[in-house]
Design a protein around this motif. Sequence first.
Motif, PDB file in Angstrom:
ATOM      1  N   LEU A 311       0.880  -1.357   0.075  1.00 36.72           N
ATOM      2  CA  LEU A 311       0.019  -0.061  -0.173  1.00 36.72           C
ATOM      3  C   LEU A 311       0.831   1.397   0.148  1.00 36.72           C
ATOM      4  O   LEU A 311       0.603   2.254  -0.873  1.00 36.72           O
ATOM      5  N   VAL A 312       1.658   1.296   0.761  1.00 34.72           N
ATOM      6  CA  VAL A 312       2.801   2.522   0.835  1.00 34.72           C
ATOM      7  C   VAL A 312       3.478   2.455  -0.582  1.00 34.72           C
ATOM      8  O   VAL A 312       3.730   3.774  -1.021  1.00 34.72           O
ATOM      9  N   LEU A 313       3.924   1.638  -1.251  1.00 33.00           N
ATOM     10  CA  LEU A 313       4.401   1.603  -2.588  1.00 33.00           C
ATOM     11  C   LEU A 313       3.370   2.252  -3.574  1.00 33.00           C
ATOM     12  O   LEU A 313       3.759   3.254  -4.238  1.00 33.00           O
ATOM     13  N   LEU A 314       2.118   1.691  -3.565  1.00 33.89           N
ATOM     14  CA  LEU A 314       1.082   2.270  -4.499  1.00 33.89           C
ATOM     15  C   LEU A 314       0.943   3.679  -4.225  1.00 33.89           C
ATOM     16  O   LEU A 314       0.769   4.169  -5.069  1.00 33.89           O
ATOM     17  N   LEU A 315       0.888   4.060  -3.105  1.00 35.50           N
ATOM     18  CA  LEU A 315       0.633   5.469  -2.704  1.00 35.50           C
ATOM     19  C   LEU A 315       2.020   6.259  -3.143  1.00 35.50           C
ATOM     20  O   LEU A 315       1.504   7.620  -3.899  1.00 35.50           O
ATOM     21  N   GLY A 316       2.822   5.801  -3.076  1.00 38.38           N
ATOM     22  CA  GLY A 316       4.329   6.444  -3.579  1.00 38.38           C
ATOM     23  C   GLY A 316       4.258   6.813  -5.249  1.00 38.38           C
ATOM     24  O   GLY A 316       4.527   7.805  -5.522  1.00 38.38           O
ATOM     25  N   VAL A 317       4.000   5.319  -5.625  1.00 39.77           N
ATOM     26  CA  VAL A 317       3.963   5.638  -7.081  1.00 39.77           C
ATOM     27  C   VAL A 317       2.921   6.573  -7.609  1.00 39.77           C
ATOM     28  O   VAL A 317       3.013   7.417  -8.402  1.00 39.77           O
ATOM     29  N   ALA A 318       1.690   6.629  -6.963  1.00 35.70           N
ATOM     30  CA  ALA A 318       0.756   7.650  -7.429  1.00 35.70           C
ATOM     31  C   ALA A 318       1.419   8.904  -7.088  1.00 35.70           C
ATOM     32  O   ALA A 318       1.058   9.963  -8.055  1.00 35.70           O
ATOM     33  N   LEU A 319       2.025   9.297  -5.963  1.00 39.97           N
ATOM     34  CA  LEU A 319       2.453  10.858  -5.976  1.00 39.97           C
ATOM     35  C   LEU A 319       3.486  11.066  -7.027  1.00 39.97           C
ATOM     36  O   LEU A 319       3.652  11.916  -7.356  1.00 39.97           O
ATOM     37  N   LEU A 320       4.259   9.967  -7.214  1.00 39.00           N
ATOM     38  CA  LEU A 320       5.429  10.264  -8.208  1.00 39.00           C
ATOM     39  C   LEU A 320       4.778  10.628  -9.544  1.00 39.00           C
ATOM     40  O   LEU A 320       5.280  11.648 -10.379  1.00 39.00           O
ATOM     41  N   SER A 321       3.485   9.901  -9.886  1.00 38.28           N
ATOM     42  CA  SER A 321       3.179  10.073 -11.156  1.00 38.28           C
ATOM     43  C   SER A 321       2.194  11.571 -11.260  1.00 38.28           C
ATOM     44  O   SER A 321       2.316  12.279 -12.330  1.00 38.28           O
ATOM     45  N   ILE A 322       1.763  11.831 -10.182  1.00 34.62           N
ATOM     46  CA  ILE A 322       1.209  13.147  -9.957  1.00 34.62           C
ATOM     47  C   ILE A 322       2.389  14.323 -10.228  1.00 34.62           C
ATOM     48  O   ILE A 322       2.062  15.310 -10.979  1.00 34.62           O
ATOM     49  N   ALA A 323       3.517  14.275  -9.876  1.00 31.07           N
ATOM     50  CA  ALA A 323       4.367  15.293  -9.551  1.00 31.07           C
ATOM     51  C   ALA A 323       5.100  15.084 -11.163  1.00 31.07           C
ATOM     52  O   ALA A 323       5.380  16.197 -11.633  1.00 31.07           O
ATOM     53  N   LEU A 329      -1.874  19.516  -9.850  1.00 31.97           N
ATOM     54  CA  LEU A 329      -2.457  18.727  -8.552  1.00 31.97           C
ATOM     55  C   LEU A 329      -1.363  18.608  -7.620  1.00 31.97           C
ATOM     56  O   LEU A 329      -1.618  18.970  -6.433  1.00 31.97           O
ATOM     57  N   ALA A 330      -0.114  18.499  -8.157  1.00 37.55           N
ATOM     58  CA  ALA A 330       0.758  18.484  -7.147  1.00 37.55           C
ATOM     59  C   ALA A 330       1.133  19.506  -6.538  1.00 37.55           C
ATOM     60  O   ALA A 330       1.402  19.640  -4.985  1.00 37.55           O
ATOM     61  N   ALA A 331       0.973  20.825  -7.013  1.00 32.42           N
ATOM     62  CA  ALA A 331       1.129  22.180  -6.516  1.00 32.42           C
ATOM     63  C   ALA A 331      -0.227  22.152  -5.251  1.00 32.42           C
ATOM     64  O   ALA A 331       0.415  22.519  -4.325  1.00 32.42           O
ATOM     65  N   VAL A 332      -1.247  21.716  -5.771  1.00 25.50           N
ATOM     66  CA  VAL A 332      -2.423  21.861  -4.687  1.00 25.50           C
ATOM     67  C   VAL A 332      -2.016  20.874  -3.678  1.00 25.50           C
ATOM     68  O   VAL A 332      -2.185  21.385  -2.231  1.00 25.50           O
TER      69      VAL A 332
END
Length: 345
Positions: A311-323, A329-332
């Motif tokens: 779950l941590v890795l999935l959340l991390g990959v999602a944040l990386l994709s957003i960035a 969205l990354a700025a928000v």
Amino acid sequence: MNTIRIFRLVAATVTIAFLSTLYLFHTGRVDLSLAPPTIILLLSFSLAFYVGLYHDFARENPIRRTVAIGVVSVILVASLIWIAVSVLFGGIAAVFEIRNGRVILPPEEFLPDWWLLILLVPAGISLVSGAVLDTERPSYSAPSGLHELAESPIYFALTCTIIGLWSVLFVGLNMVQRIVIIAPIFEELLKFGVALTIGAAIFGRSIYSRIAIALVIGCIFGLVEHSSTYAGEPDILYLYRVLFHSVLTMISVAVYTTFEERNLNDLLWIAPIYPIVLHYLNNAFAVLSGVVLATTPEGTQLVVSIVFGGLVLLLGVALLSIAITRHSLAAVLHREPYLFLRGVL
């Protein structure tokens, strides 16, 4: 061939040597005691490369520029020798197995010796491509005060590196406090600082080259942490450790580079915030689950760790994709933590 292209080719060569060295660390053919001088050598090359090619300190003084280029050249020669001796012979032997004159892959097993290449090869391709093809000459301003520190990637990255390294090595708290408090903040600052220093100095503002460097630094951190502290852990946790540190480092660097490109200077200093939060959640869960599940079978503890880690890795990959892809969205997502921390500090 112009000077910038020559320097890019030099950077590509040193990149290959460094990635090869990392792989030899992983396979055990090079002792991990050489890891610190290897990192110091790479940082020295990065700073000399940056000073010699981009910084006014050298561009306005031929003697300083000559010294910087001399340092780069010495490291280049050392890298070429290392590639010839250790990679072409020891490296090939480490990846492949020779039986009866035939070269075959090692036996199939979970995490074979060459598994780290799955991460290093794409990183190497991205780095070499960025070194050779990207001819942009970045101009990084020197901060006039502390409030402008984050606007200069080199100065900001070196500051994060020094603070992170000092805290990781010398802050004397007990083990639980180090795991829950020190590690999430200062390990992330250390990884982010080293990755951004190398990425910004050698590869300019190329986001994909910087992310590739972050991937490599994260791999190194996971490898060293496993070898020095958790050598007896199962392969699945070893794999998670490397991926965890790699993804978090990539997020910090990607966020910083995205905000840098969009001139969101007020948000630059908060780039590592979500990796710090994820690292805190991961370590706090490890401590709490170790207490709560102390009486359960080891298999149950491992399954729980794997599920949470996934779950941590999935959340991390999602944040990386957003960035990388959803800049607004990354700025928000970073604006509210920025306002909160500014109010607290």
